[in-house]
Enzyme design. Structure first.
Site, PDB file in Angstrom:
ATOM      1  N   SER A   1       0.827  -1.201   0.000  1.00 38.08           N
ATOM      2  CA  SER A   1       0.000   0.000   0.000  1.00 38.08           C
ATOM      3  C   SER A   1       0.868   1.261   0.000  1.00 38.08           C
ATOM      4  O   SER A   1       1.630   1.487  -0.923  1.00 38.08           O
ATOM      5  CB  SER A   1      -0.961  -0.031   1.184  1.00 38.08           C
ATOM      6  OG  SER A   1      -1.901   0.997   1.098  1.00 38.08           O
TER       7      SER A   1
ATOM      8  N   ASP B   1      -2.298   6.218  -3.994  1.00 44.77           N
ATOM      9  CA  ASP B   1      -1.126   5.522  -3.478  1.00 44.77           C
ATOM     10  C   ASP B   1      -0.715   4.407  -4.444  1.00 44.77           C
ATOM     11  O   ASP B   1      -1.383   4.179  -5.458  1.00 44.77           O
ATOM     12  CB  ASP B   1      -1.396   5.000  -2.057  1.00 44.77           C
ATOM     13  CG  ASP B   1      -2.441   3.914  -2.001  1.00 44.77           C
ATOM     14  OD1 ASP B   1      -3.219   3.777  -2.963  1.00 44.77           O
ATOM     15  OD2 ASP B   1      -2.502   3.184  -0.995  1.00 44.77           O
TER      16      ASP B   1
ATOM     17  N   ASP C   1      -0.964   1.171  -4.786  1.00 47.89           N
ATOM     18  CA  ASP C   1      -1.913   0.157  -5.243  1.00 47.89           C
ATOM     19  C   ASP C   1      -3.291   0.745  -5.503  1.00 47.89           C
ATOM     20  O   ASP C   1      -4.256   0.010  -5.708  1.00 47.89           O
ATOM     21  CB  ASP C   1      -1.993  -1.023  -4.273  1.00 47.89           C
ATOM     22  CG  ASP C   1      -2.578  -0.657  -2.923  1.00 47.89           C
ATOM     23  OD1 ASP C   1      -2.310   0.459  -2.431  1.00 47.89           O
ATOM     24  OD2 ASP C   1      -3.294  -1.484  -2.333  1.00 47.89           O
TER      25      ASP C   1
ATOM     26  N   ASP D   1      -5.687   2.252  -3.839  1.00 47.15           N
ATOM     27  CA  ASP D   1      -6.898   2.060  -3.036  1.00 47.15           C
ATOM     28  C   ASP D   1      -7.136   3.247  -2.088  1.00 47.15           C
ATOM     29  O   ASP D   1      -8.167   3.313  -1.424  1.00 47.15           O
ATOM     30  CB  ASP D   1      -6.875   0.730  -2.276  1.00 47.15           C
ATOM     31  CG  ASP D   1      -5.756   0.622  -1.253  1.00 47.15           C
ATOM     32  OD1 ASP D   1      -4.912   1.545  -1.174  1.00 47.15           O
ATOM     33  OD2 ASP D   1      -5.722  -0.394  -0.526  1.00 47.15           O
TER      34      ASP D   1
END
Length: 579
Positions: free
Chosen positions: A151, A304, A306, A308
């Protein structure tokens, strides 16, 4: 290794055996030869465990690091568990990965292990965001899935998010059961690393259209987008996966004036232009914000690695780009969805929204104002996904969010979705611009109606085994000697989510908390302020949250009230945050 306990030494010796490849053994031996006891202890003192975000850690050798063997072991354990849970059916999983160093390599490793276990793998051909992995699990009717990402953590980290057949991350009892299966693996020889190519299907770019089209079907005000198709949007992927899909999504929705932050558009696991690739950080948003100021943008967004989580900056009353926090972004989205559906007379009695316990109560105030039910969960979007799955077919999920910049509109996935949120933020900005308002104007309207909430988060980083023990002691001290006042304001109630009890100090009465056990403490003052303390489940941190509230009688009073609340928060935090 005189200062290292026996159990840790045994793990180290195991990693020196012929079960492990020569490069791994050489790296462990070098740590020993260099007498790096602290690094050895931190690398081997425990096994990586699933937290609120799954398996996550620093890359390197050791049982407490992200590497071929810890990932292989986790995947073998998950494969064993899937076989036990679905004994009489062919098992399918989806696998994706982000732009982090080694993520692609780890993603292929995971696919190899699943395929070697006779499990069919839908593997993304190229890096794609976490929400698309959740969407793929549901689309291909998989029993599970894995996303390789850490993340928003620093570049030395990587991670492994495990998903169940609903497209949500593992929750009880599956999370603990998988750990049991992983821990039952005593030898590297039990891990099947040999790829079976026939068991792997690559997911190509055509899948993007399925995801984009499904999201486009959720649009509430397409006419507003058409009217404001030249809305000035700045977008940065902060060197992550968002660049593969967010521009496509915005274009498909009808936005024609999207400006990319080019120096952050190339996926790069070293994240060269930021200290932390986290849109919660002002520094990570600085390049996007600067570009937004230069072109007089309506909205500035960044995701960010990834994709999400999404950060947002909007024009304030002075015409400057102002960053909003996760509570403000989530509150705007909830207000937009609920007010639009109320206006269209499409709200239903079984509609609901969800937030986490450390997220602003402004969100629940808004939902109550529209007569919409709300649910609260523990920290971590996987718990919001769990509520969605549990109530599917009975009640209708509309929107949810958490203060850590994670949001989801509609029920296409079971995880936070910054791609989905970017589209709705842009549509929301277009809709209100058609009414002559900026998103900052709308936020002030919300404060005027429901109260001016101001929040602050302070995170203390405590690395390694010593840090983990220090965090544990800090929580123990807060339980043993809870504050009676915070910032000079009397504490009225203490909520201990570990004990699942709420205590009212005045009469010593207790009530139960109907949520799973979690190491979280909340202190509620007589003013209604909410102060929370919790160790992070994904980082070596302890986090302190503060939320205060006051009435905002006029938009012109915003700066005065904000300064007053900021001082109150400062005084409260000084009494509870001890570094």
């Amino acid at each position: 290794m005189n200062n290292i306990d026996q159990a840790t030494q045994q793990r180290i010796q195991q990693w020196l055996s012929t079960e492990y490849d020569e490069a791994t053994v050489a790296q462990v031996q070098q740590l020993i030869d260099n007498n790096e006891e602290t690094e050895l202890l931190d690398s081997f003192y425990k096994e990586l465990e699933f937290g609120t975000g799954g398996l996550r850690g620093i890359m390197g050798v050791g049982s407490n690091r992200m590497n071929k063997y810890t990932i292989g072991k986790a995947t073998q354990g998950l494969a064993n568990y899937l076989k036990k849970q679905f004994p009489d059916q062919p098992i399918k999983v989806a696998v994706s990965y982000d732009s982090r160093n080694n993520s692609q390599q780890f993603g292929h490793l995971v696919a190899d292990v699943f395929s070697a276990n006779g499990i069919h793998v839908y593997l993304f051909k190229e890096l794609r965001p976490t929400p698309m992995l959740s969407f793929a699990v549901r689309h291909f009717e998989c029993q599970g899935g894995v996303m390789l990402t850490a993340s928003h953590n620093p570049k030395e980290y990587n991670g492994y998010k495990a998903y169940w057949n609903d497209g949500g991350q593992l929750v009880a009892p599956h999370d603990k059961n998988v750990i049991t299966e992983v821990n039952a693996i005593q030898s590297v020889a039990e891990i099947r690393f040999d790829r079976v190519a026939d068991n792997i299907t690559l997911i190509d770019e055509s899948f993007d259209d399925l995801y984009v089209n499904a999201n486009q079907g959720l649009s509430i005000h397409p006419e507003a987008v058409l009217a404001q198709k030249d809305l000035k949007i700045v977008y940065s992927s902060i060197h992550g996966t968002g660049i593969t899909i967010v521009p496509k999504m915005l274009k498909a929705w009808g936005f024609e004036n999207v400006h990319l932050v080019e120096e952050q558009a190339t996926p790069d696991g070293n994240f060269p232009t930021v200290i932390y690739p986290n849109p919660e950080e002002e520094e990570a948003m600085s390049k996007a914000k600067q570009k937004g100021q230069e072109i007089d943008a309506d909205v500035v967004m960044a995701t960010d690695p990834d994709a999400d989580r999404v950060g947002l900056a909007v024009k304030n009353r002075k015409g400057e780009m102002q960053l909003l926090n996760g509570n403000q972004i989530g509150s705007l989205l909830i207000f937009y969805v609920l007010s639009s559906k109320a206006e269209q007379a499409t709200l239903q009695k079984n509609d609901f929204i969800v937030k986490t316990i450390v997220t602003s109560n402004l969100m629940t105030d808004i939902s109550s104002g529209f007569g919409v039910k709300h649910y609260e969960t523990l920290t971590g979007f996987k718990f919001i996904g769990e509520v969605m799955t549990r109530l599917e077919g009975q009640e209708n999920y509309l929107v949810g969010g958490e203060e850590s910049y994670g949001f989801l509109v509609g029920d296409l996935v079971r995880d936070k979705d910054a791609v989905n949120a970017c589209a709705f933020i842009a549509e929301m900005a277009a809709y209100f611009k058609s009414q002559g308002k900026t998103l900052f104007d709308v936020l002030l309207d919300i404060y005027g109606t429901y109260g001016f909430y101001q929040e602050k988060l302070i995170s203390l980083t405590k690395k390694g085994k010593a840090g983990a023990e220090e965090i544990k002691q800090m929580m123990a001290d807060l339980r043993a000697n809870p504050p009676q006042t915070l910032g000079g304001i009397q504490v009225k109630e203490i909520r201990d989510y570990q004990a699942q009890r709420s205590y009212v100090i005045a009469d010593d009465s207790q009530t139960s908390i109907d949520l799973p056990k979690s190491d979280v403490l909340q202190f509620i003052t007589v003013d209604g302020d909410v102060i929370s303390a919790r160790p992070s489940g994904t980082e070596p941190k302890i986090k302190f949250y503060c939320s205060v509230k006051e009435q905002l009688t006029a938009a012109d009073a915003y700066e005065h009230v904000s300064a007053k609340l900021e001082e109150k928060v400062k005084n409260i935090m000084a009494d509870i945050v001890k570094d």
